[in-house]
Design an enzyme around this catalytic site. Structure first.
Site, PDB file in Angstrom:
ATOM      1  CE1 TYR A 296     130.933  17.690   6.591  1.00 13.81           C
ATOM      2  CE2 TYR A 296     129.172  17.113   5.083  1.00 13.81           C
ATOM      3  CZ  TYR A 296     130.133  18.003   5.516  1.00 13.81           C
ATOM      4  OH  TYR A 296     130.283  19.181   4.852  1.00 13.81           O
TER       5      TYR A 296
ATOM      6  CG  ASP B  42     130.419   8.996   3.988  1.00 15.97           C
ATOM      7  OD1 ASP B  42     131.569   8.914   3.513  1.00 15.97           O
ATOM      8  OD2 ASP B  42     129.868  10.091   4.222  1.00 15.97           O
TER       9      ASP B  42
ATOM     10  NE  ARG C 214     121.041  16.413 -18.151  1.00 16.62           N
ATOM     11  CZ  ARG C 214     120.132  15.760 -18.902  1.00 16.62           C
ATOM     12  NH1 ARG C 214     119.847  14.489 -18.661  1.00 16.62           N
ATOM     13  NH2 ARG C 214     119.518  16.369 -19.898  1.00 16.62           N
TER      14      ARG C 214
ATOM     15  CE  LYS D 176     135.171  16.699   2.588  1.00 14.86           C
ATOM     16  NZ  LYS D 176     134.098  16.037   3.318  1.00 14.86           N
TER      17      LYS D 176
END
Ligand SMILES: *Cc1c(COP(=O)(O)O)cnc(C)c1O
Length: 385
Positions: free
Chosen positions: A105, A177, A53, A202
């Site tokens: 978005y 973004d 982690r 994407k």
């Protein structure tokens, strides 16, 4: 990072960075290290990997490659684009205020309104094409500007440098973004933004086979704060998907070139198509393309003339090469109806007011032969005659 590749060009770094330190196998590709934990030499030894982690060799290799491609110093890979965004909001406190865009978005807006508002984070939505919209919306509580450019789904272009400058003046962080443009096309950190964000589901992944998110920064203090969020909250990317993204970014530059060439031809066709009302594509209106964008990218939106929801639905169901699906940025072409799909979570009055109407179609143009794509669209228009 390999020092001898620091000064190489983007394409060369995309292919050759993202290696783990030599492990004796002389493997040309990066290994997937699934280990959750690592042998330490003595209690409290943190000189190497300790627990995945915190850090994992495959994820770290990916993060080094991503930092280099965005011209940042540190990158952090998360289990989704929205998880990466949420890590940025982990830096905010109840009462803090954020200025963001009306065109966003749908899932981003949903996290703002349905999750973060409940934690007393306040949001103002501005058009943003005039950067002064940000200046006007700033209050003494403002901590963050969150922008997309090109925006999803209307492909509006926002001047990153101008917004970031206003942010600096007011001590406000600017996060961009960069999902639609990718670092091959535009580099927000070089334009003064503090954080570059990606839904790597994407274009960075590029093959519709992975859900992931990325943050990249230059500033070391900010990097440490985001690294803390990554390991303290625990939404980091797993080793297999880190490897998959590494594989994807090796071809990012050639994919973006072809996505753009195909999209330009499709946008031009749509402009000439009598059944189309308005085409949204960077640069198609002859206006200036800001942010030093190297290419216009692979997303094209348009509205269908004199159509109702049923007709638009029929159009979206009539393509054969374009797959009717959510998401974008893969090698395959996708067709999407924002009002009922990607942006359905936004209340109708709000989305219609700024142009996400029932007649809007969004294409993620793939890298197939463009003639097949054009025939496919013509066939779909013929079907709604
Ligand atoms: C898809 C998308 C997101 C959300 O990313 P996930 O990987 O789906 O969590 C955020 N921003 C933009 C612009 C997107 O297209």
């Amino acid at each position: 990072m390999r020092d001898d590749f620091k000064n190489k060009q983007f394409e060369t770094r995309a292919i050759h960075l993202g290696q783990v330190a030599e492990d004796g196998t002389r493997s040309v590709t990066t290994a997937i290290y699934p280990s959750s934990t690592y042998r330490v030499e003595y209690p409290g030894d943190e000189s190497g990997y300790v627990y995945s982690r915190w850090a994992n060799p495959t994820r770290r290799a990916l993060e080094e490659a991503l930092a280099s491609l965005e011209n940042g110093t540190r990158a952090f890979a998360f289990s989704s684009g929205l998880a990466a965004m949420n890590a940025v909001f982990g830096l905010l406190r109840p009462g803090d205020h954020v200025v963001t865009l009306t065109d966003l978005y749908g899932g981003t807006r949903r996290q703002f309104e349905k999750v973060l508002r409940h934690n007393q984070i306040d949001f103002s939505y501005v058009d943003g094409r005039d950067p002064n919209d940000f200046e006007k919306a700033v209050t003494d509580k403002t901590k963050l500007f969150w922008i997309e450019t090109p925006t999803n789904p209307l492909l509006t272009l926002i001047d990153i440098a101008a917004v970031a400058e206003i942010g600096k003046k007011h001590g406000v962080l600017t996060a961009v973004d960069n999902t639609f443009a990718t670092p091959y096309i535009q580099k927000p950190l070089d334009l003064g933004a503090d954080i570059a964000h990606h839904s790597a589901s994407k274009y960075l992944g590029g093959h519709c086979d992975l859900i992931a998110g990325v943050l990249v920064v230059k500033d070391e203090d900010l990097a440490e704060k985001l690294y803390f969020q990554q390991y303290a909250v625990g939404a980091q990317l797993n080793p297999f998907e880190s490897w998959l993204m590494l594989r994807g970014i090796k071809t990012l530059h050639i994919r973006m070139e072809r996505h753009s060439v195909n999209s330009m031809k499709i946008a031009e066709y749509l402009e000439s198509e009598p059944r189309v009302d308005k085409v949204y594509y960077p640069g198609i209106d002859g206006g200036p393309i800001p942010n030093g964008m190297k290419l216009p990218g692979g997303m094209v939106s348009f509205t269908i003339k004199d159509a109702d929801f049923e007709k638009v639905k029929k159009f979206a169901m009539s393509t054969r090469v374009f797959v009717l699906a959510e998401s974008l940025g893969g090698v395959e072409s996708l067709i999407n109806h924002p009002a009922s799909m990607t942006h359905a979570s936004i209340p109708k009055e709000i989305r219609e007011k700024h142009g996400v109407t029932d007649t809007l179609i969004r294409l993620s143009v793939g890298i197939e032969n463009v003639d097949d794509l054009l025939i496919d669209l013509r066939t779909a228009f013929a079907a709604i005659k």
